[in-house]
Design a protein around this motif. Structure first.
Motif, mmCIF file in Angstrom:
data_model
loop_
_atom_site.group_PDB
_atom_site.id
_atom_site.type_symbol
_atom_site.label_atom_id
_atom_site.label_comp_id
_atom_site.label_asym_id
_atom_site.label_seq_id
_atom_site.Cartn_x
_atom_site.Cartn_y
_atom_site.Cartn_z
ATOM 1 N N ASP A 40 0.834 -1.205 0.000
ATOM 2 C CA ASP A 40 0.000 0.000 0.000
ATOM 3 C C ASP A 40 0.869 1.254 0.000
ATOM 4 O O ASP A 40 0.625 2.181 -0.774
ATOM 5 N N SER A 41 1.896 1.265 0.839
ATOM 6 C CA SER A 41 2.787 2.419 0.900
ATOM 7 C C SER A 41 3.484 2.646 -0.442
ATOM 8 O O SER A 41 3.586 3.779 -0.914
ATOM 9 N N GLY A 42 3.958 1.570 -1.037
ATOM 10 C CA GLY A 42 4.618 1.681 -2.326
ATOM 11 C C GLY A 42 3.681 2.203 -3.406
ATOM 12 O O GLY A 42 4.062 3.048 -4.216
ATOM 13 N N ALA A 43 2.451 1.711 -3.404
ATOM 14 C CA ALA A 43 1.472 2.162 -4.394
ATOM 15 C C ALA A 43 1.162 3.645 -4.218
ATOM 16 O O ALA A 43 1.034 4.387 -5.199
ATOM 17 N N ARG A 44 1.053 4.096 -2.976
ATOM 18 C CA ARG A 44 0.790 5.521 -2.718
ATOM 19 C C ARG A 44 1.960 6.396 -3.172
ATOM 20 O O ARG A 44 1.763 7.475 -3.739
ATOM 21 N N LEU A 45 3.184 5.913 -2.951
ATOM 22 C CA LEU A 45 4.368 6.647 -3.408
ATOM 23 C C LEU A 45 4.400 6.743 -4.937
ATOM 24 O O LEU A 45 4.686 7.804 -5.490
ATOM 25 N N LEU A 46 4.091 5.639 -5.601
ATOM 26 C CA LEU A 46 4.066 5.657 -7.064
ATOM 27 C C LEU A 46 2.989 6.604 -7.593
ATOM 28 O O LEU A 46 3.220 7.330 -8.569
ATOM 29 N N ALA A 47 1.825 6.615 -6.960
ATOM 30 C CA ALA A 47 0.748 7.512 -7.387
ATOM 31 C C ALA A 47 1.161 8.970 -7.204
ATOM 32 O O ALA A 47 0.924 9.811 -8.087
ATOM 33 N N ALA A 48 1.813 9.274 -6.092
ATOM 34 C CA ALA A 48 2.271 10.634 -5.837
ATOM 35 C C ALA A 48 3.316 11.045 -6.868
ATOM 36 O O ALA A 48 3.322 12.162 -7.387
ATOM 37 N N ARG A 49 4.213 10.129 -7.197
ATOM 38 C CA ARG A 49 5.255 10.403 -8.188
ATOM 39 C C ARG A 49 4.630 10.655 -9.557
ATOM 40 O O ARG A 49 5.038 11.559 -10.278
ATOM 41 N N GLN A 50 3.620 9.871 -9.922
ATOM 42 C CA GLN A 50 2.939 10.077 -11.197
ATOM 43 C C GLN A 50 2.278 11.451 -11.241
ATOM 44 O O GLN A 50 2.330 12.130 -12.258
ATOM 45 N N ASP A 51 1.656 11.826 -10.144
ATOM 46 C CA ASP A 51 1.016 13.147 -10.073
ATOM 47 C C ASP A 51 2.046 14.245 -10.293
ATOM 48 O O ASP A 51 1.767 15.238 -10.949
ATOM 49 N N MET A 52 3.247 14.080 -9.738
ATOM 50 C CA MET A 52 4.289 15.087 -9.875
ATOM 51 C C MET A 52 4.751 15.206 -11.322
ATOM 52 O O MET A 52 5.001 16.300 -11.807
ATOM 53 N N THR A 53 4.867 14.073 -12.015
ATOM 54 C CA THR A 53 5.377 14.108 -13.385
ATOM 55 C C THR A 53 4.317 14.585 -14.371
ATOM 56 O O THR A 53 4.668 15.044 -15.466
ATOM 57 N N GLN A 54 3.048 14.523 -14.018
ATOM 58 C CA GLN A 54 1.989 14.983 -14.911
ATOM 59 C C GLN A 54 1.835 16.483 -14.896
ATOM 60 O O GLN A 54 1.309 17.069 -15.834
ATOM 61 N N ASP A 55 2.291 17.136 -13.844
ATOM 62 C CA ASP A 55 2.146 18.590 -13.741
ATOM 63 C C ASP A 55 3.104 19.355 -14.617
ATOM 64 O O ASP A 55 4.010 18.971 -15.177
#
Length: 41
Positions: A26-41
């Protein structure tokens, strides 16, 4: 295999893990989602 079939297979695998392992996933998935959000901006 269909998307639904893939999802069911994943759920079967996840059900075999203990709580600590699931928390790590779960922690890893949340980190990946946050990273994706950062790269989309």
């Amino acid at each position: 295999m269909s998307e639904r079939g893939n999802l069911l297979e994943t759920v079967k695998i996840l059900m075999q893990f203990d709580k600590q392992s699931l928390l790590l996933i779960d922690s890893g998935a949340r980190l990946l989602a946050a990273r994706q959000d950062m790269t989309q901006d």
